[in-house]
Write an enzyme that holds these catalytic residues in place. Sequence first.
Site, mmCIF file in Angstrom:
data_model
loop_
_atom_site.group_PDB
_atom_site.id
_atom_site.type_symbol
_atom_site.label_atom_id
_atom_site.label_comp_id
_atom_site.label_asym_id
_atom_site.label_seq_id
_atom_site.Cartn_x
_atom_site.Cartn_y
_atom_site.Cartn_z
ATOM 1 N N ASP A 177 0.856 -1.189 0.000
ATOM 2 C CA ASP A 177 0.000 0.000 0.000
ATOM 3 C C ASP A 177 0.888 1.233 0.000
ATOM 4 O O ASP A 177 2.116 1.125 -0.067
ATOM 5 C CB ASP A 177 -0.950 -0.005 1.201
ATOM 6 C CG ASP A 177 -2.304 0.586 0.851
ATOM 7 O OD1 ASP A 177 -2.360 1.805 0.577
ATOM 8 O OD2 ASP A 177 -3.312 -0.143 0.832
ATOM 9 N N HIS A 248 -2.880 3.245 -4.406
ATOM 10 C CA HIS A 248 -2.296 2.704 -3.170
ATOM 11 C C HIS A 248 -0.866 2.222 -3.414
ATOM 12 O O HIS A 248 -0.472 1.148 -2.960
ATOM 13 C CB HIS A 248 -3.169 1.558 -2.629
ATOM 14 C CG HIS A 248 -4.480 2.013 -2.067
ATOM 15 N ND1 HIS A 248 -4.587 2.682 -0.864
ATOM 16 C CD2 HIS A 248 -5.752 1.918 -2.551
ATOM 17 C CE1 HIS A 248 -5.860 2.964 -0.623
ATOM 18 N NE2 HIS A 248 -6.591 2.521 -1.640
ATOM 19 N N GLU A 312 -9.889 2.737 -5.286
ATOM 20 C CA GLU A 312 -9.557 4.087 -4.847
ATOM 21 C C GLU A 312 -8.381 4.665 -5.640
ATOM 22 O O GLU A 312 -7.292 4.879 -5.112
ATOM 23 C CB GLU A 312 -9.256 4.085 -3.347
ATOM 24 C CG GLU A 312 -10.467 3.704 -2.504
ATOM 25 C CD GLU A 312 -10.196 3.699 -1.018
ATOM 26 O OE1 GLU A 312 -11.121 4.024 -0.243
ATOM 27 O OE2 GLU A 312 -9.060 3.360 -0.616
#
Length: 530
Positions: A177, A248, A312
């Site tokens: 991440d 990420h 995301e």
Amino acid sequence: MITLSFDGLLPRPVSAVPTPGRFTLDTSTALVGDRATADTVRWLRRRLGAATGLPLNSTGNGGSIRFTLDRTVPGPAGYRIELTERLVTVAATDPAGAHHAAQTLRQLLGPAAFRAAPTGPRHWSLPCGRIVDRPRFGWRGCLLDVARHFLPTREVLRFVDLAAAHKLNVLHLHLTDDQGWRLEVPRYPRLTEVGGWRRRSMVGRGTPDAFDDRPHGGHYTTTDLREIVAYAAEQHVMVVPEVDVPGHSQAAIAAYPELGNEQSRLLDVWPSWGVNSNILNASDHTVAFFRDVFDHVMEVFPSPVVCLGGDEVPTEQWDYSPLARRRAAELGLARPADLHGWFVRRMVDHLHDRGRRALGWDEILDGPDLPAEAVIGCWRGVETGHRAAAAGHDVLLCPEQHVYLDHRQSEHPDEPVPVGFLRTLADVYRYEPVPPGTPDAVAARVLGAQAQLWSEHLDSPRRVDYAAFPRLAAFAEVVWSPREAREPDGFERRLAAHHLPRLDALGVEYRPLTGPRPWQTRPGVAGRPR
């Protein structure tokens, strides 16, 4: 004094009928199995031998516990246990069913059977009767985020034990991440040398942001990961790895700046929480780089499913990047934002070409012509599951509104770092993955469900325990037991009387039903409730 009976089993079996009498275990008890169940027998002998001090050899002149494979037992992963005063017979559909049966026998022996060594003189016995059991869903998973806060290998192995004890069969490891890269990739050593640690960490989600200036880091070597995979396989837990792209990804960009969109600006591993605007570029070099990464992932992890994230992904950097705009035009894309679907498709095809199935979060549905073989992890709500199924995808249900176990457990001011939705133990138990009225076409596509333990605010094994348990025990019953067998009042009674003592024996620092203990609170650390 805990009464050992079928009533204390968790998750609740399909059928459990007691009969008079008990089967006694002593130094003359034999524990045996056929070739197909030999691994489970060895595992059970090792665990029960440690707790009881009994040899449980394959020969003995006393009672016997016998494991065998029997294809007539409903399955997959099903089992039948017949317990009489002289013989316990375990018949399983397959090796996984045999292991689930072994976990059931361990529960029937009481909390002391979960200790690592004998705790004093004790009479060991099993209640007589008949148990028939099998799981409701084939995918009964839990995501463990080791990217935001690293857990040493020993703690991951311990979590495997806890998952298997609850008859969960998938451990989804979130390995990369913005805040850390935990996977050794020998071809790209800076991923862990640079990306494996950050200078500081955000504490809570207050305003203004607060930070702990203590460095944090760690990573797993290839040998560590092989150990985790092999240890989990022994208990029929599949380890599904996740390398999250193209968002990420700041830890990877910090290690190799050429992967980013603003290569003149050197980045550190991100110390904050939330959605990050620094994403991968869409160059051929970056695609080739991550194909190499996934090749190494597939070499280490034999799981048929590999997760590539895809969630995301803010696309502002692509919108403003001349290189991204030119790349989108070359590919015939209407806008730079469409590079998201293009990049994901490159990774999906790479995994599928090598005989694996890609798992991605539900944002990847927005990409064009996503192969039907791709599995969709539906985290944003039930409607994405319906959409994925309608497009021909198998669905994994993991909605944040129901099964994000890092979210707060009460509105009490002592609740540590209160983030996300309020999800009590009762809320998790009430979750129904496939509610009545679900279209048959959607229900047929549901592989199962998965609880999530994102670790922004879980900075130690103790905090993981607190967030996970006992809510993960409730989730385990949701995904294992028949819908009609679940009963909220009975669950909390079984939990308090039978299962929490098992967790005590395992050393789990769960959240008490009455609220956190003083040392489980985080005074002064703000959250962000939703």
